[in-house]
Design a protein around this motif. Structure first.
Motif, mmCIF file in Angstrom:
data_model
loop_
_atom_site.group_PDB
_atom_site.id
_atom_site.type_symbol
_atom_site.label_atom_id
_atom_site.label_comp_id
_atom_site.label_asym_id
_atom_site.label_seq_id
_atom_site.Cartn_x
_atom_site.Cartn_y
_atom_site.Cartn_z
ATOM 1 N N ALA A 5 0.830 -1.200 0.000
ATOM 2 C CA ALA A 5 0.000 0.000 0.000
ATOM 3 C C ALA A 5 0.858 1.241 0.000
ATOM 4 C CB ALA A 5 -0.919 -0.001 1.218
ATOM 5 N N SER A 6 0.315 2.295 -0.547
ATOM 6 C CA SER A 6 0.996 3.586 -0.549
ATOM 7 C C SER A 6 -0.045 4.683 -0.368
ATOM 8 C CB SER A 6 1.770 3.794 -1.849
ATOM 9 O OG SER A 6 0.909 3.747 -2.967
ATOM 10 N N GLY A 7 0.429 5.830 0.056
ATOM 11 C CA GLY A 7 -0.457 6.945 0.329
ATOM 12 C C GLY A 7 -0.613 7.114 1.824
ATOM 13 N N GLY A 8 -1.536 7.940 2.211
ATOM 14 C CA GLY A 8 -1.765 8.186 3.618
ATOM 15 C C GLY A 8 -0.922 9.337 4.132
ATOM 16 N N GLY A 9 -0.775 9.397 5.442
ATOM 17 C CA GLY A 9 -0.031 10.474 6.069
ATOM 18 C C GLY A 9 -0.960 11.408 6.820
ATOM 19 N N LEU A 10 -0.543 12.653 6.918
ATOM 20 C CA LEU A 10 -1.314 13.665 7.636
ATOM 21 C C LEU A 10 -2.165 14.451 6.652
ATOM 22 C CD1 LEU A 10 -1.862 15.164 10.315
ATOM 23 C CD2 LEU A 10 0.072 16.662 9.726
ATOM 24 N N GLN A 12 -5.628 17.232 6.267
ATOM 25 C CA GLN A 12 -6.512 18.188 6.932
ATOM 26 C C GLN A 12 -7.955 17.722 6.873
ATOM 27 O OE1 GLN A 12 -5.925 21.112 8.466
ATOM 28 N NE2 GLN A 12 -3.736 21.353 8.090
ATOM 29 N N ALA A 13 -8.690 18.000 7.907
ATOM 30 C CA ALA A 13 -10.125 17.716 7.893
ATOM 31 C C ALA A 13 -10.781 18.454 6.736
ATOM 32 C CB ALA A 13 -10.748 18.130 9.219
ATOM 33 N N GLY A 14 -11.704 17.773 6.103
ATOM 34 C CA GLY A 14 -12.358 18.333 4.934
ATOM 35 C C GLY A 14 -11.658 18.008 3.638
ATOM 36 N N GLY A 15 -10.451 17.506 3.742
ATOM 37 C CA GLY A 15 -9.676 17.149 2.555
ATOM 38 C C GLY A 15 -9.991 15.753 2.084
ATOM 39 N N SER A 16 -9.148 15.265 1.198
ATOM 40 C CA SER A 16 -9.344 13.944 0.615
ATOM 41 C C SER A 16 -8.124 13.068 0.852
ATOM 42 C CB SER A 16 -9.599 14.045 -0.896
ATOM 43 O OG SER A 16 -10.813 14.711 -1.161
ATOM 44 N N LEU A 17 -8.391 11.779 0.858
ATOM 45 C CA LEU A 17 -7.358 10.772 1.054
ATOM 46 C C LEU A 17 -7.315 9.897 -0.176
ATOM 47 C CD1 LEU A 17 -5.570 8.880 2.856
ATOM 48 C CD2 LEU A 17 -7.708 7.826 3.592
ATOM 49 N N ASN A 18 -6.114 9.637 -0.648
ATOM 50 C CA ASN A 18 -5.945 8.743 -1.784
ATOM 51 C C ASN A 18 -4.940 7.660 -1.422
ATOM 52 O OD1 ASN A 18 -7.455 9.951 -4.239
ATOM 53 N ND2 ASN A 18 -6.429 11.705 -3.302
ATOM 54 N N LEU A 19 -5.401 6.436 -1.454
ATOM 55 C CA LEU A 19 -4.556 5.287 -1.161
ATOM 56 C C LEU A 19 -4.516 4.376 -2.376
ATOM 57 C CD1 LEU A 19 -5.871 4.351 2.398
ATOM 58 C CD2 LEU A 19 -3.861 5.727 1.834
ATOM 59 N N ASN A 72 -7.409 -4.209 -13.065
ATOM 60 C CA ASN A 72 -7.040 -5.626 -13.125
ATOM 61 C C ASN A 72 -5.754 -5.850 -13.914
ATOM 62 O OD1 ASN A 72 -9.232 -6.542 -11.600
ATOM 63 N ND2 ASN A 72 -10.561 -6.631 -13.395
ATOM 64 N N ALA A 73 -5.494 -4.994 -14.881
ATOM 65 C CA ALA A 73 -4.285 -5.151 -15.685
ATOM 66 C C ALA A 73 -3.034 -4.869 -14.860
ATOM 67 C CB ALA A 73 -4.340 -4.222 -16.894
ATOM 68 N N LYS A 74 -3.158 -3.912 -13.939
ATOM 69 C CA LYS A 74 -2.014 -3.542 -13.099
ATOM 70 C C LYS A 74 -2.069 -4.188 -11.727
ATOM 71 C CE LYS A 74 -1.375 0.963 -15.320
ATOM 72 N NZ LYS A 74 -1.326 2.437 -15.105
ATOM 73 N N ASN A 75 -3.159 -4.914 -11.453
ATOM 74 C CA ASN A 75 -3.329 -5.575 -10.150
ATOM 75 C C ASN A 75 -3.271 -4.570 -9.003
ATOM 76 O OD1 ASN A 75 -3.396 -8.270 -11.299
ATOM 77 N ND2 ASN A 75 -1.200 -7.995 -11.656
ATOM 78 N N THR A 76 -3.976 -3.489 -9.175
ATOM 79 C CA THR A 76 -4.016 -2.457 -8.148
ATOM 80 C C THR A 76 -5.448 -2.133 -7.766
ATOM 81 O OG1 THR A 76 -4.022 -0.665 -9.784
ATOM 82 C CG2 THR A 76 -1.871 -1.380 -8.949
ATOM 83 N N VAL A 77 -5.583 -1.649 -6.552
ATOM 84 C CA VAL A 77 -6.871 -1.139 -6.083
ATOM 85 C C VAL A 77 -6.599 0.179 -5.388
ATOM 86 C CG1 VAL A 77 -6.762 -2.402 -3.881
ATOM 87 C CG2 VAL A 77 -8.973 -1.660 -4.788
ATOM 88 N N SER A 78 -7.449 1.150 -5.631
ATOM 89 C CA SER A 78 -7.266 2.467 -5.034
ATOM 90 C C SER A 78 -8.497 2.848 -4.240
ATOM 91 C CB SER A 78 -6.997 3.512 -6.119
ATOM 92 O OG SER A 78 -8.106 3.612 -6.997
ATOM 93 N N TYR A 107 -5.593 -11.975 2.315
ATOM 94 C CA TYR A 107 -4.247 -11.430 2.427
ATOM 95 C C TYR A 107 -4.355 -9.968 2.849
ATOM 96 C CZ TYR A 107 -2.917 -15.556 -0.233
ATOM 97 O OH TYR A 107 -2.729 -16.847 -0.646
ATOM 98 N N TRP A 108 -3.335 -9.515 3.579
ATOM 99 C CA TRP A 108 -3.348 -8.151 4.103
ATOM 100 C C TRP A 108 -2.061 -7.436 3.753
ATOM 101 C CZ3 TRP A 108 -7.801 -6.413 6.116
ATOM 102 C CH2 TRP A 108 -8.735 -7.359 6.541
ATOM 103 N N GLY A 109 -2.197 -6.158 3.435
ATOM 104 C CA GLY A 109 -1.036 -5.301 3.276
ATOM 105 C C GLY A 109 -0.517 -4.890 4.643
ATOM 106 N N GLN A 110 0.528 -4.102 4.644
ATOM 107 C CA GLN A 110 1.215 -3.766 5.891
ATOM 108 C C GLN A 110 0.509 -2.673 6.672
ATOM 109 O OE1 GLN A 110 1.908 -2.574 2.995
ATOM 110 N NE2 GLN A 110 2.894 -0.576 3.107
ATOM 111 N N GLY A 111 -0.463 -2.013 6.073
ATOM 112 C CA GLY A 111 -1.160 -0.935 6.763
ATOM 113 C C GLY A 111 -0.439 0.392 6.571
ATOM 114 N N THR A 112 -1.224 1.423 6.387
ATOM 115 C CA THR A 112 -0.658 2.764 6.235
ATOM 116 C C THR A 112 -1.429 3.728 7.138
ATOM 117 O OG1 THR A 112 -0.073 4.498 4.637
ATOM 118 C CG2 THR A 112 -2.103 3.275 4.202
ATOM 119 N N GLN A 113 -0.700 4.512 7.897
ATOM 120 C CA GLN A 113 -1.320 5.409 8.874
ATOM 121 C C GLN A 113 -1.893 6.639 8.178
ATOM 122 O OE1 GLN A 113 -1.630 5.210 12.446
ATOM 123 N NE2 GLN A 113 -2.935 6.986 12.092
#
Length: 118
Positions: A5-10, A12-19, A72-78, A107-113
């Motif tokens: 997994a990638s993405g995450g971090g700090l 702001q409230a009201g903003g958006s998160l992309n993982l 599916n071609a890249k084996n990714t989920v966002s 299966y589980w990824g490592q988790g992102t804060q």
């Protein structure tokens, strides 16, 4: 199956998160990919998932704020989560479920804060 997994971090409230999460290994066995989160003092909760065929499931707690997409071609989920609130603070986990000859394996990824600041 390995999940990174990638993405995450700090954020702001009201903003958006992309993982994003990339699967490797026995990816042809994957049926469903999705996201969960584990907030402080809470149990791990389901957020959303998408099947090989594109069918999606979204938990009511984030419905209307979340978009899940799979390549599916890249084996990714966002995952995109909008209008973030402090209670969205959690460790977010990518999940994949494989079906190998009738044996279902998660299966589980490592988790992102993700920390949402008010």
């Amino acid at each position: 199956v390995q999940l990174q997994a990638s993405g995450g971090g700090l954020v702001q409230a009201g903003g958006s998160l992309n993982l994003s999460c990339a699967a490797s290994g026995s990816v042809l066995e994957i049926n469903v990919m999705g996201w969960y989160r584990h907030g402080p003092g809470k149990q791990r909760e389901f957020l959303a998932s998408v099947s090989n065929g594109g069918g999606t499931a979204v938990d009511n707690s984030v419905k209307g704020r979340v978009t899940i997409a799979r390549d599916n071609a890249k084996n990714t989920v966002s995952l995109q989560l909008n209008n973030l609130k402090p209670e969205d603070t959690a460790v977010y986990f990518c999940n994949a479920v494989s079906n190998r000859g009738g044996f279902i394996t998660p299966y589980w990824g490592q988790g992102t804060q993700v920390t949402v600041s008010s």
